[in-house]
Enzyme design. Structure first.
Site, PDB file in Angstrom:
ATOM      1  N   LYS A   1      -8.896  72.047  20.733  1.00  0.00           N
ATOM      2  CA  LYS A   1      -7.756  71.791  19.845  1.00  0.00           C
ATOM      3  C   LYS A   1      -8.220  71.381  18.442  1.00  0.00           C
ATOM      4  O   LYS A   1      -7.508  71.598  17.461  1.00  0.00           O
ATOM      5  CB  LYS A   1      -6.864  70.681  20.419  1.00  0.00           C
ATOM      6  CG  LYS A   1      -6.347  70.916  21.832  1.00  0.00           C
ATOM      7  CD  LYS A   1      -5.212  71.915  21.857  1.00  0.00           C
ATOM      8  CE  LYS A   1      -4.477  71.947  23.200  1.00  0.00           C
ATOM      9  NZ  LYS A   1      -5.289  72.422  24.330  1.00  0.00           N
TER      10      LYS A   1
HETATM   11  C1  LIG Z   1      -5.106  73.340  25.337  1.00  0.00           C
HETATM   12  C2  LIG Z   1      -6.274  73.658  26.211  1.00  0.00           C
HETATM   13  C3  LIG Z   1      -6.370  74.878  26.912  1.00  0.00           C
HETATM   14  C4  LIG Z   1      -5.268  75.909  26.894  1.00  0.00           C
HETATM   15  O1  LIG Z   1      -5.159  76.565  25.644  1.00  0.00           O
HETATM   16  P1  LIG Z   1      -3.832  77.379  25.284  1.00  0.00           P
HETATM   17  O2  LIG Z   1      -4.001  77.775  23.870  1.00  0.00           O
HETATM   18  O3  LIG Z   1      -2.690  76.417  25.494  1.00  0.00           O
HETATM   19  O4  LIG Z   1      -3.756  78.539  26.220  1.00  0.00           O
HETATM   20  C5  LIG Z   1      -7.518  75.125  27.663  1.00  0.00           C
HETATM   21  N1  LIG Z   1      -8.501  74.209  27.753  1.00  0.00           N
HETATM   22  C6  LIG Z   1      -8.445  73.024  27.098  1.00  0.00           C
HETATM   23  C7  LIG Z   1      -9.556  72.047  27.265  1.00  0.00           C
HETATM   24  C8  LIG Z   1      -7.338  72.708  26.297  1.00  0.00           C
HETATM   25  O5  LIG Z   1      -7.287  71.508  25.669  1.00  0.00           O
END
Ligand SMILES: *Cc1c(COP(=O)(O)O)cnc(C)c1O
Length: 493
Positions: A110
């Site tokens: 993120k």
């Molecule tokens: C948010 C997240 C995901 C999923 O990503 P999306 O864009 O919502 O599909 C996968 N792994 C981690 C560690 C995340 O924080």
């Protein structure tokens, strides 16, 4: 370039308006009116730093930003907050290339988008002549909250309020949030689950009376969630970065296709990879990896999206999602960019929890395939890759690695493959170590930091070190019906 809504053809927003607004007024998602093509060769792009590459990709979408504005945003985002100058390094293990997206401030992927979104947002506010302070409201199941707090911490002209389910996040995730410094940050535990927090945030930002009251006091709401195009566009960059890095290192030839595997929840990360493919990145298959909440696996097999099912809590909590919001952007493309058609399907989803796409639309899915891993397979994958390569991956990444193994068994496809590695194993020490050896079962997350360092040889990241002795700054806890009052209190309204 303009951004249209997936639900109303008649709307056209500039990128700065789309970033500030987040969601289109009638509930649609913003989509580029046409997919831009790269205007430099991959050989040229392979000579660039991550920052310069980010500029070359993002300028194609954010056309109303000047070069100076966009470069300023990029320079404030991808700096020494990241623990490596590579920003997103690539590790070869288990017959694939792991694209490590967790070297930012909060050690989850993120950070790749949320370290730049606040700067895109304040630049957009300036461009649009917004004279109010931006208040970001976020509900989090763990990773987004801390990444958004770290991104907006001390950014002038912004305040951020994060609601998390009081008993619904991991001990490390909770400590990360409640120790957050910054005079413009505010963290609140909710007596309820993630959906309660999410519904509360939606109700607050949709409350016209409250919005008017806050406007009077000089505030306006915005959102940092993954449907904002200000998060989607920066995510395209690292797929291009992965490709040109492999090219530079001689692992692929110019123009050679690669596969990309993405552990998926809200469908934002994999959609960015699909956008990269549409822009001309040589990609054969996009492998969408799910955990036991395998709505997307079923969708790619059958063309039916059906959220009416049991919800599973897993060791990959950021993928525990039954409603993948960003899928709407793919659906819109599949129905020939027809807002009317898309709106009908989304209405069906809202009313019945499911929809089925037509055979013509199914034909448009050939770039994708879906695989999933259950809890046991996820743990086995962590154990196997550690045993073979002494490389320790987190449970989200393990879901992707397992999906890739199944894909390879099914197809025999030996195309060079990149796996998006979305979190540091230090964020999930208990799940990771107990997958490797059951003797760790009895220990708590914080007690397993030192053993993880010993086993992996990877130094404890700053994100973990800094929270160990950090003072708790946020102790507010409230009921579901007190959220509005808490927001007003924090803003002094
Ligand atoms: C948010 C997240 C995901 C999923 O990503 P999306 O864009 O919502 O599909 C996968 N792994 C981690 C560690 C995340 O924080």
């Amino acid at each position: 370039m303009y951004f249209k809504s997936t639900r109303d053809d008649s709307l056209a927003f500039s990128s700065s308006e789309a970033i500030l607004t987040g969601l289109s007024p009638e509930g649609g998602l913003f989509v580029p009116d046409e997919m831009p093509a790269f205007d430099r060769t991959f050989a040229e792009l392979s000579a660039l730093s991550y920052q310069d590459l980010a500029y070359e990709v993002m300028k194609l979408f954010l056309t109303d930003f000047t070069e100076a504005e966009l470069r300023d945003c990029i320079d404030h985002a991808y700096d020494e907050k990241f623990d490596t100058p590579a920003i997103a390094p690539i590790k070869e293990a288990d017959g694939a290339f792991f694209l490590e997206l967790f070297h930012g401030k909060t050690i989850a992927f993120k950070d790749m988008a949320l370290s730049i979104l606040p700067h895109l947002m304040t630049a957009s506010a300036k461009k649009c002549g917004l004279d109010k302070e931006i208040v970001i409201l976020t509900a989090t199941s763990g990773d987004t909250g801390k990444a958004a707090l770290a991104g907006f911490d001390s950014v002038p002209g912004t305040r951020i309020i994060v609601f998390y389910p009081k008993d619904g996040v991991s001990p490390i995730q909770k400590k990360q949030m409640v120790t957050q410094p910054g005079s413009n940050t505010f963290v609140v535990g909710i007596e309820g689950n993630f959906d309660d927090a999410q519904n509360g945030v939606k109700a607050i930002s949709g409350n016209a009376e409250l919005r008017a009251e806050l406007a009077e006091a000089g505030f306006t709401f915005s959102s940092a969630n993954s449907i904002n195009i200000g998060r989607l566009v920066p995510q395209i960059v690292y797929y291009v970065h992965a490709y040109v890095s492999l090219l530079r290192e001689g692992k692929i030839a110019d123009g050679e296709k690669i596969n990309i595997v993405v552990p998926t929840g809200n469908f934002g990360n994999i959609l960015a990879a699909f956008y990269a493919k549409q822009m001309g990145l040589p990609v054969r298959k996009l492998i969408c990896a799910s955990n036991e909440n395998k709505v997307l696996f079923d969708f790619f097999r059958t063309g039916v999206y059906d959220r009416n099912r049991e919800f599973h809590l897993t060791s990959s909590p950021s993928m525990d999602i039954l409603l993948s919001s960003n899928l709407e952007r793919l659906i819109w493309l599949l129905c020939g960019q027809n807002a009317q058609e898309n709106r009908k399907l989304m209405q069906e989803l809202k009313e019945t929890g499911k929809y089925e796409i037509s055979d013509a639309m199914k034909a448009g899915l050939e770039s994708f395939c879906g695989y999933y891993a259950d809890e046991e397979e996820t743990a086995k994958t962590i154990r196997k890759i550690f045993a073979r390569d002494s490389y320790i991956i987190d449970p989200h990444t393990a879901v992707a690695a397992c999906a890739y193994e199944k894909y390879r068994e099914d197809t025999g496809d030996d195309t060079v493959t990149v796996i998006a590695s979305t979190a540091s194993p230090y964020k999930f020490t208990h799940s990771v170590l107990s997958a490797i050896d059951e003797k760790y079962d009895a220990y708590a997350d914080f007690d397993l930091i030192a053993p993880l360092q010993e086993l992996s040889g990877v130094p404890v990241p700053g994100a973990i070190r800094e929270i160990l002795d950090a003072p708790v700054k946020h102790t507010t806890v409230c009921g579901r019906d007190e959220m509005t009052a808490v927001v007003k209190g924090f803003l002094g309204v």
